[in-house]
Design a protein around this motif. Structure first.
Motif, mmCIF file in Angstrom:
data_model
loop_
_atom_site.group_PDB
_atom_site.id
_atom_site.type_symbol
_atom_site.label_atom_id
_atom_site.label_comp_id
_atom_site.label_asym_id
_atom_site.label_seq_id
_atom_site.Cartn_x
_atom_site.Cartn_y
_atom_site.Cartn_z
ATOM 1 N N MET A 1 6.274 35.971 -28.966
ATOM 2 C CA MET A 1 5.552 35.427 -27.831
ATOM 3 C C MET A 1 4.440 36.401 -27.457
ATOM 4 O O MET A 1 4.650 37.591 -27.361
ATOM 5 N N SER A 2 3.237 35.865 -27.227
ATOM 6 C CA SER A 2 2.101 36.726 -26.892
ATOM 7 C C SER A 2 2.071 37.031 -25.396
ATOM 8 O O SER A 2 2.484 36.221 -24.578
ATOM 9 N N LYS A 3 1.577 38.196 -25.091
ATOM 10 C CA LYS A 3 1.475 38.627 -23.699
ATOM 11 C C LYS A 3 0.280 37.940 -23.049
ATOM 12 O O LYS A 3 -0.803 37.910 -23.610
ATOM 13 N N GLN A 4 0.491 37.374 -21.855
ATOM 14 C CA GLN A 4 -0.583 36.698 -21.146
ATOM 15 C C GLN A 4 -1.492 37.706 -20.468
ATOM 16 O O GLN A 4 -1.056 38.759 -20.029
ATOM 17 N N LYS A 5 -2.764 37.357 -20.379
ATOM 18 C CA LYS A 5 -3.716 38.211 -19.670
ATOM 19 C C LYS A 5 -3.399 38.204 -18.182
ATOM 20 O O LYS A 5 -2.983 37.188 -17.628
ATOM 21 N N LEU A 6 -3.657 39.342 -17.552
ATOM 22 C CA LEU A 6 -3.481 39.406 -16.099
ATOM 23 C C LEU A 6 -4.407 38.404 -15.417
ATOM 24 O O LEU A 6 -5.520 38.164 -15.876
ATOM 25 N N PHE A 7 -3.936 37.842 -14.329
ATOM 26 C CA PHE A 7 -4.702 36.942 -13.459
ATOM 27 C C PHE A 7 -5.114 35.638 -14.147
ATOM 28 O O PHE A 7 -6.043 34.979 -13.713
ATOM 29 N N SER A 8 -4.401 35.247 -15.215
ATOM 30 C CA SER A 8 -4.735 34.003 -15.904
ATOM 31 C C SER A 8 -3.697 32.912 -15.647
ATOM 32 O O SER A 8 -3.728 31.867 -16.275
ATOM 33 N N THR A 9 -2.784 33.164 -14.708
ATOM 34 C CA THR A 9 -1.721 32.208 -14.399
ATOM 35 C C THR A 9 -2.044 31.466 -13.104
ATOM 36 O O THR A 9 -3.151 31.554 -12.588
ATOM 37 N N GLU A 10 -1.051 30.765 -12.576
ATOM 38 C CA GLU A 10 -1.222 30.058 -11.305
ATOM 39 C C GLU A 10 -1.645 31.035 -10.215
ATOM 40 O O GLU A 10 -1.231 32.185 -10.213
ATOM 41 N N ARG A 11 -2.471 30.537 -9.283
ATOM 42 C CA ARG A 11 -2.992 31.391 -8.214
ATOM 43 C C ARG A 11 -2.558 30.862 -6.855
ATOM 44 O O ARG A 11 -2.618 29.664 -6.593
ATOM 45 N N TYR A 12 -2.161 31.794 -5.993
ATOM 46 C CA TYR A 12 -1.720 31.441 -4.651
ATOM 47 C C TYR A 12 -2.432 32.317 -3.631
ATOM 48 O O TYR A 12 -2.837 33.439 -3.942
ATOM 49 N N VAL A 13 -2.555 31.787 -2.424
ATOM 50 C CA VAL A 13 -3.191 32.498 -1.316
ATOM 51 C C VAL A 13 -2.239 32.411 -0.127
ATOM 52 O O VAL A 13 -1.722 31.337 0.188
ATOM 53 N N THR A 14 -2.024 33.526 0.550
ATOM 54 C CA THR A 14 -1.115 33.538 1.697
ATOM 55 C C THR A 14 -1.792 32.982 2.952
ATOM 56 O O THR A 14 -3.015 32.885 3.036
ATOM 57 N N SER B 1 2.036 39.004 -10.820
ATOM 58 C CA SER B 1 3.474 39.246 -11.033
ATOM 59 C C SER B 1 3.878 38.996 -12.481
ATOM 60 O O SER B 1 5.016 39.246 -12.849
ATOM 61 N N GLY B 2 2.969 38.467 -13.285
ATOM 62 C CA GLY B 2 3.310 38.051 -14.636
ATOM 63 C C GLY B 2 3.518 36.554 -14.702
ATOM 64 O O GLY B 2 3.172 35.907 -15.683
ATOM 65 N N GLU B 3 4.083 35.987 -13.642
ATOM 66 C CA GLU B 3 4.299 34.539 -13.570
ATOM 67 C C GLU B 3 3.196 33.844 -12.774
ATOM 68 O O GLU B 3 2.894 32.684 -13.006
ATOM 69 N N TYR B 4 2.631 34.535 -11.799
ATOM 70 C CA TYR B 4 1.571 33.972 -10.962
ATOM 71 C C TYR B 4 0.802 35.111 -10.310
ATOM 72 O O TYR B 4 1.240 36.251 -10.310
#
Length: 108
Positions: free
Chosen positions: A1-14, A96-99
């Motif tokens: 499994m390839s490592k995902q680039k940082l900040f390329s996953t789902e994005r959330y704002v508080t 976080s790796g996931e988002y």
């Protein structure tokens, strides 16, 4: 499994960011990270943005300082973009790796 680039996953704002930072400026912060990735910068999982208003030639501009610790990086942007300037606000964007989450330091 390839490592995902940082900040390329789902994005959330508080909620805190939504209350203090105009949406146009939130989009600009994400855009800064995208541009840094495009130019090949190595990104830390924690990106710090310091937002302030600064007068330049009699015009109010949004000043954005982007910092990270590893590897050290600091870059300053001036944006003539909005009527609603964020002043004295620090925003973190964490991967976080996931988002990725845009938050205020006191929301951590």
């Amino acid at each position: 499994m390839s490592k995902q680039k940082l900040f390329s996953t789902e994005r959330y704002v508080t909620r805190g960011v939504n209350e203090l930072v105009p949406v146009e400026l939130q989009l600009l912060l994400w855009s800064i990270l995208e541009k840094r990735m495009e130019r090949g910068d190595q990104l830390d999982y924690l990106q710090l943005f310091e937002l302030s208003a600064e007068m330049v030639d009699g015009e109010p501009l949004q000043k954005v300082i982007n910092r990270q610790e590893q590897p050290f990086h600091e870059e300053v942007f001036y944006v003539d973009h909005t009527e609603n300037l964020a002043n004295g606000v620090t925003v973190w964007i964490m991967d976080s790796g996931e988002y990725s989450t845009m938050l205020l330091p006191d929301e951590y």
